[in-house]
Enzyme design. Sequence first.
Site, PDB file in Angstrom:
ATOM      1  CG  ASP A   1      -1.776   1.217   1.386  1.00 26.80           C
ATOM      2  OD1 ASP A   1      -2.335   1.662   0.362  1.00 26.80           O
ATOM      3  OD2 ASP A   1      -1.924   1.756   2.503  1.00 26.80           O
ATOM      4  CB  SER A   2       0.167   4.767  -0.709  1.00 23.85           C
ATOM      5  OG  SER A   2      -1.037   4.816   0.032  1.00 23.85           O
TER       6      SER A   2
ATOM      7  CE1 TYR B   1       3.048   6.148  -2.774  1.00 20.07           C
ATOM      8  CE2 TYR B   1       2.185   4.413  -4.186  1.00 20.07           C
ATOM      9  CZ  TYR B   1       3.200   4.918  -3.402  1.00 20.07           C
ATOM     10  OH  TYR B   1       4.360   4.197  -3.254  1.00 20.07           O
ATOM     11  N   GLY B   2      -2.890   9.152  -3.433  1.00 25.33           N
ATOM     12  CA  GLY B   2      -4.201   9.425  -4.033  1.00 25.33           C
ATOM     13  C   GLY B   2      -4.420  10.823  -4.568  1.00 25.33           C
TER      14      GLY B   2
ATOM     15  CB  CYS C   1      -3.301   0.638  -2.347  1.00 29.35           C
ATOM     16  SG  CYS C   1      -3.332   2.383  -2.749  1.00 29.35           S
ATOM     17  CG  ASN C   2      -9.807   0.931  -3.204  1.00 25.64           C
ATOM     18  OD1 ASN C   2     -10.734   0.525  -3.873  1.00 25.64           O
ATOM     19  ND2 ASN C   2      -9.600   0.513  -1.971  1.00 25.64           N
TER      20      ASN C   2
ATOM     21  CD  GLU D   1      -0.878   6.886   6.537  1.00 23.15           C
ATOM     22  OE1 GLU D   1       0.210   7.123   7.060  1.00 23.15           O
ATOM     23  OE2 GLU D   1      -1.071   5.877   5.819  1.00 23.15           O
TER      24      GLU D   1
ATOM     25  CB  CYS E   1      -9.645   4.830   0.446  1.00 24.64           C
ATOM     26  SG  CYS E   1      -8.051   5.307   1.153  1.00 24.64           S
ATOM     27  CB  THR E   2      -6.895  -0.064   2.119  1.00 24.82           C
ATOM     28  OG1 THR E   2      -5.765   0.696   1.672  1.00 24.82           O
ATOM     29  CG2 THR E   2      -7.329  -1.007   1.031  1.00 24.82           C
ATOM     30  CG  HIS E   3      -5.361   5.099   4.542  1.00 24.80           C
ATOM     31  ND1 HIS E   3      -4.771   4.606   3.401  1.00 24.80           N
ATOM     32  CD2 HIS E   3      -4.345   5.550   5.327  1.00 24.80           C
ATOM     33  CE1 HIS E   3      -3.462   4.769   3.494  1.00 24.80           C
ATOM     34  NE2 HIS E   3      -3.176   5.345   4.649  1.00 24.80           N
TER      35      HIS E   3
HETATM   36  N1  DGL Z   1      -4.843   3.338   0.971  1.00 25.91           N
HETATM   37  C1  DGL Z   1      -4.907   3.979  -0.318  1.00 25.91           C
HETATM   38  C2  DGL Z   1      -6.146   3.505  -1.085  1.00 25.91           C
HETATM   39  O1  DGL Z   1      -6.690   2.455  -0.796  1.00 25.91           O
HETATM   40  C3  DGL Z   1      -4.888   5.461  -0.388  1.00 25.91           C
HETATM   41  C4  DGL Z   1      -3.923   6.277   0.347  1.00 25.91           C
HETATM   42  C5  DGL Z   1      -3.218   7.323  -0.465  1.00 25.91           C
HETATM   43  O2  DGL Z   1      -3.808   8.328  -0.884  1.00 25.91           O
HETATM   44  O3  DGL Z   1      -2.041   7.096  -0.656  1.00 25.91           O
HETATM   45  O4  DGL Z   1      -6.575   4.169  -1.990  1.00 25.91           O
END
Ligand code: DGL
Length: 263
Positions: free
Chosen positions: A10-11, A42-43, A73-74, A151, A181-183
Amino acid sequence: MNKLPIGIFDSGIGGLTVAKEIIRILPNESIIYLGDTARVPYGTRGKEVITKFSQELVNFLVQQRVKTLVIACNTISATCLSELRNISPVPIIDVITPTVEYAVLSSITKIGVIGTPATINSGVYEKLFAKFDKKIKVKTQACPMFVPLAEEGLINDKATELIAKNYLLGFKNIPSLILACTHYPILHKVIQKTVGPKTQIIDPAKPTAKALKDLLSQSNLLNDGKSITYKFYVTDETKRTAEIANLFFDNKFPGKLEKVVLD
Ligand code: DGL
């Protein structure tokens, strides 16, 4: 081959929500997790940068010798799945396809999808739902502030409630809502409170872990559980990272974070 670990990436630490479910349903498997905490999020970035960073994550995990990869990570799944499959010698499971397949089976007519700007702007959920079932109406919303809130571990905070109200204004009582989003699962309580108790919240961790289990069993790659190991790598670490990682595992983190440098 069966004894090799599963690589999960994941990011940042959001993908731990998927790692946790994989450990739960595949307790006999070894795991190597990699979170790019030095460069999260990353998003909010563009395709070229997300693809370059993600290829570095895949290369690192492939060098560790893994039998399969899971993109927890989506954003990465939505942006560069085919580019990653092109460079990977092992099969890759993404988080989006199993989640859409699961939602289609649950016979809903209207579904909400919330995620990072990269995921939502890719239109991947609308495209996949249209491919499986043209009748499902998909309503999407980018929620960029949710990743830093997660986070930071601000899971029961007034600021999180206010931001959720703002993002989810049009989602009150929507029948189903995908946390794309996995967060976001760590913010589950605030999100449920905002949309109301009638909404079924779908966490991609479950369908993704199930898809992985099916793949391993169909390819005769399941491990027997003897001498399994869990490794959790991050590209940057502070005391806070370890605390939040523990929070993502309901305060039962099954290992320790180790900092690594990517080539
Ligand atoms: N956990 C990431 C997802 O599932 C997103 C986090 C990010 O923006 O890096 O999209």
